[in-house]
Scaffold this motif. Structure first.
Motif, PDB file in Angstrom:
ATOM      1  N   THR A 119       0.855  -1.186   0.000  1.00  0.00           N
ATOM      2  CA  THR A 119       0.000   0.000   0.000  1.00  0.00           C
ATOM      3  C   THR A 119       0.894   1.240   0.000  1.00  0.00           C
ATOM      4  N   LEU A 120       0.260   2.398  -0.091  1.00  0.00           N
ATOM      5  CA  LEU A 120       1.025   3.653  -0.115  1.00  0.00           C
ATOM      6  C   LEU A 120       1.819   3.896   1.171  1.00  0.00           C
ATOM      7  N   LYS A 121       1.517   3.159   2.215  1.00  0.00           N
ATOM      8  CA  LYS A 121       2.304   3.295   3.442  1.00  0.00           C
ATOM      9  C   LYS A 121       3.762   2.896   3.220  1.00  0.00           C
ATOM     10  N   ALA A 122       4.001   2.086   2.191  1.00  0.00           N
ATOM     11  CA  ALA A 122       5.369   1.651   1.885  1.00  0.00           C
ATOM     12  C   ALA A 122       6.178   2.726   1.182  1.00  0.00           C
ATOM     13  N   VAL A 123       5.506   3.762   0.684  1.00  0.00           N
ATOM     14  CA  VAL A 123       6.198   4.830  -0.044  1.00  0.00           C
ATOM     15  C   VAL A 123       6.686   5.861   0.963  1.00  0.00           C
ATOM     16  N   ASP A 124       7.835   5.594   1.535  1.00  0.00           N
ATOM     17  CA  ASP A 124       8.405   6.446   2.576  1.00  0.00           C
ATOM     18  C   ASP A 124       9.375   7.438   1.939  1.00  0.00           C
ATOM     19  N   PRO A 125       9.108   8.745   2.051  1.00  0.00           N
ATOM     20  CA  PRO A 125      10.016   9.723   1.446  1.00  0.00           C
ATOM     21  C   PRO A 125      11.381   9.777   2.121  1.00  0.00           C
ATOM     22  N   GLY A 127      14.797   8.861   2.887  1.00  0.00           N
ATOM     23  CA  GLY A 127      15.806   8.034   2.229  1.00  0.00           C
ATOM     24  C   GLY A 127      15.495   7.692   0.792  1.00  0.00           C
ATOM     25  N   ALA A 128      14.296   8.046   0.310  1.00  0.00           N
ATOM     26  CA  ALA A 128      13.939   7.746  -1.080  1.00  0.00           C
ATOM     27  C   ALA A 128      14.481   8.828  -2.005  1.00  0.00           C
ATOM     28  N   LYS A 129      14.775   8.430  -3.236  1.00  0.00           N
ATOM     29  CA  LYS A 129      15.185   9.390  -4.260  1.00  0.00           C
ATOM     30  C   LYS A 129      14.091   9.568  -5.309  1.00  0.00           C
ATOM     31  N   THR A 130      13.612   8.441  -5.841  1.00  0.00           N
ATOM     32  CA  THR A 130      12.635   8.493  -6.931  1.00  0.00           C
ATOM     33  C   THR A 130      11.616   7.371  -6.776  1.00  0.00           C
ATOM     34  N   TRP A 131      10.347   7.737  -6.766  1.00  0.00           N
ATOM     35  CA  TRP A 131       9.271   6.760  -6.911  1.00  0.00           C
ATOM     36  C   TRP A 131       8.584   7.042  -8.236  1.00  0.00           C
ATOM     37  N   GLU A 190      -6.808   6.411  -7.717  1.00  0.00           N
ATOM     38  CA  GLU A 190      -6.445   7.795  -8.022  1.00  0.00           C
ATOM     39  C   GLU A 190      -6.686   8.688  -6.816  1.00  0.00           C
ATOM     40  N   GLU A 191      -7.793   8.502  -6.144  1.00  0.00           N
ATOM     41  CA  GLU A 191      -8.126   9.324  -4.986  1.00  0.00           C
ATOM     42  C   GLU A 191      -7.104   9.133  -3.869  1.00  0.00           C
ATOM     43  N   GLU A 192      -6.703   7.883  -3.636  1.00  0.00           N
ATOM     44  CA  GLU A 192      -5.703   7.615  -2.596  1.00  0.00           C
ATOM     45  C   GLU A 192      -4.377   8.274  -2.936  1.00  0.00           C
ATOM     46  N   PHE A 193      -3.995   8.224  -4.211  1.00  0.00           N
ATOM     47  CA  PHE A 193      -2.724   8.832  -4.601  1.00  0.00           C
ATOM     48  C   PHE A 193      -2.752  10.342  -4.411  1.00  0.00           C
ATOM     49  N   ILE A 194      -3.827  10.982  -4.823  1.00  0.00           N
ATOM     50  CA  ILE A 194      -3.912  12.438  -4.707  1.00  0.00           C
ATOM     51  C   ILE A 194      -3.856  12.861  -3.246  1.00  0.00           C
ATOM     52  N   SER A 195      -4.522  12.113  -2.375  1.00  0.00           N
ATOM     53  CA  SER A 195      -4.467  12.418  -0.946  1.00  0.00           C
ATOM     54  C   SER A 195      -3.050  12.230  -0.407  1.00  0.00           C
ATOM     55  N   PHE A 196      -2.401  11.145  -0.831  1.00  0.00           N
ATOM     56  CA  PHE A 196      -1.032  10.870  -0.408  1.00  0.00           C
ATOM     57  C   PHE A 196      -0.080  11.940  -0.923  1.00  0.00           C
ATOM     58  N   ARG A 197      -0.253  12.317  -2.184  1.00  0.00           N
ATOM     59  CA  ARG A 197       0.633  13.287  -2.798  1.00  0.00           C
ATOM     60  C   ARG A 197       0.608  14.630  -2.077  1.00  0.00           C
ATOM     61  N   SER A 198      -0.538  14.984  -1.496  1.00  0.00           N
ATOM     62  CA  SER A 198      -0.674  16.287  -0.832  1.00  0.00           C
ATOM     63  C   SER A 198       0.284  16.431   0.346  1.00  0.00           C
ATOM     64  N   LYS A 199       0.791  15.309   0.854  1.00  0.00           N
ATOM     65  CA  LYS A 199       1.717  15.340   1.998  1.00  0.00           C
ATOM     66  C   LYS A 199       3.153  15.048   1.572  1.00  0.00           C
ATOM     67  N   TRP A 200       3.386  14.882   0.275  1.00  0.00           N
ATOM     68  CA  TRP A 200       4.728  14.543  -0.210  1.00  0.00           C
ATOM     69  C   TRP A 200       5.654  15.746  -0.075  1.00  0.00           C
ATOM     70  N   PRO A 201       6.852  15.583   0.491  1.00  0.00           N
ATOM     71  CA  PRO A 201       7.723  16.735   0.771  1.00  0.00           C
ATOM     72  C   PRO A 201       8.540  17.241  -0.409  1.00  0.00           C
ATOM     73  N   GLY A 202       8.586  16.474  -1.502  1.00  0.00           N
ATOM     74  CA  GLY A 202       9.409  16.867  -2.646  1.00  0.00           C
ATOM     75  C   GLY A 202       8.583  17.184  -3.869  1.00  0.00           C
ATOM     76  N   PRO A 203       9.245  17.413  -5.000  1.00  0.00           N
ATOM     77  CA  PRO A 203       8.532  17.728  -6.245  1.00  0.00           C
ATOM     78  C   PRO A 203       7.743  16.526  -6.765  1.00  0.00           C
ATOM     79  N   VAL A 204       6.662  16.833  -7.466  1.00  0.00           N
ATOM     80  CA  VAL A 204       5.845  15.819  -8.138  1.00  0.00           C
ATOM     81  C   VAL A 204       5.802  16.228  -9.608  1.00  0.00           C
ATOM     82  N   VAL A 205       6.486  15.468 -10.463  1.00  0.00           N
ATOM     83  CA  VAL A 205       6.679  15.852 -11.857  1.00  0.00           C
ATOM     84  C   VAL A 205       5.911  14.888 -12.754  1.00  0.00           C
TER      85      VAL A 205
END
Length: 278
Positions: A119-125, A127-131, A190-205
């Motif tokens: 799940t999106l809980k595994a996408v930890d910013p 130490g991550a570089k690129t998802w 899509e809805e889960e991603f958009i909600s998750f993205r709103s808290k992402w600390p880096g750029p979303v390209v």
């Protein structure tokens, strides 16, 4: 799935008949997404994929060995390792392997593996570089090639957004060339991603026709989410709106678009180049 896929784990069974219940069950995994979804299993052909999976700690339910594999030192070492972990080893004929894989010249080793999806809980910013995030990818060959490329550039993982082609189909798995076993996969709406993205600390390209910036001029600061769209429709409007930057890959000539796997490779290697400069 019937109980056949759970019996006699950690042992060896010889199978010569195409009508064997276990063979029928494995054939169902190859042919039908429904069986893969309900069982949580999938099929992958080849000794390299079996060794990659074992080295990466994936669980094998079955390992089918053809006559050539039973004379191959590396294959037998893989079988011994799998058996020690509780895998049922199947000694089969080439004809049975052909029936399982639907190929006239099958690989000498075929494995049945337990799926790994996060799940999106595994996408930890941290130490991550690129998802890499993929919107409704339809073509299994594209998806497999993209997973392989993401592995090649050292991406942290791949997020599958919406109704995406099955990452565990035989065609997709084959196209990953083993990278499936090294690249974490995440599924979300899509809805889960958009909600998750709103808290992402880096750029979303994201790449999009209305992108107003050359892809070589974007900010790819770490950690970055790279969002790529569907083969025909591109990014959905909500996903495009969720991006902090929309970019284009300039083209010349008469082609109106790039193949998605090619476009994603260009973007991933540009992100890697940018990160090497940081």
């Amino acid at each position: 799935m019937s109980s056949h896929l759970k019996q006699r784990e950690g042992s060896v069974k010889q199978i010569t008949s195409h009508s064997n219940p276990i063979v029928k069950e494995i054939k169902g995994l190859v042919a039908q997404r429904k069986h893969r979804r309900e069982s949580g299993l999938f099929v992958a052909e080849g000794l390299k994929l079996a060794t990659d999976a074992l080295d990466a700690g994936w669980k094998l339910r079955y390992l089918a060995l053809g006559p050539e594999a039973r004379e191959n030192k590396i294959a037998m070492e893989a079988a011994a390792k799998a058996k020690a972990r509780g895998t049922l080893i199947l000694e089969v004929s080439t004809a049975v392997l052909s029936a399982i894989t639907r190929r006239d010249n099958p690989q000498m080793v075929v494995g049945v593996y337990e799926q790994q999806v996060h799940t999106l809980k595994a996408v930890d910013p941290t130490g991550a570089k690129t998802w890499l995030c993929l919107d409704r990818i339809r073509d299994p060959g594209n998806l497999g090639t993209i997973i392989r490329t993401a592995d090649a550039v050292g991406a942290s993982g791949v997020v599958l957004i919406g109704d995406t082609t099955d990452p565990f189909s035989v065609e997709t798995v084959r196209a990953t060339m083993g990278s499936l076993f090294h690249m974490p996969l995440v599924r979300c709406t899509e809805e889960e991603f958009i909600s998750f993205r709103s808290k992402w600390p880096g750029p979303v390209v994201g790449t999009h026709l209305r992108g107003n910036k050359d892809y070589r001029e974007a900010d790819y600061g770490e950690p970055v989410l790279l969002v790529m769209g569907n083969e025909q429709a591109g990014l959905s409007d909500p996903l495009a709106d969720s991006c902090s930057q929309l970019v284009k890959i300039p083209q010349e000539g008469q082609a109106d678009s790039l193949n998605l796997a090619i476009a994603t490779a260009i973007m991933l290697f540009e992100v890697r180049r940018a990160h090497l400069k940081l």
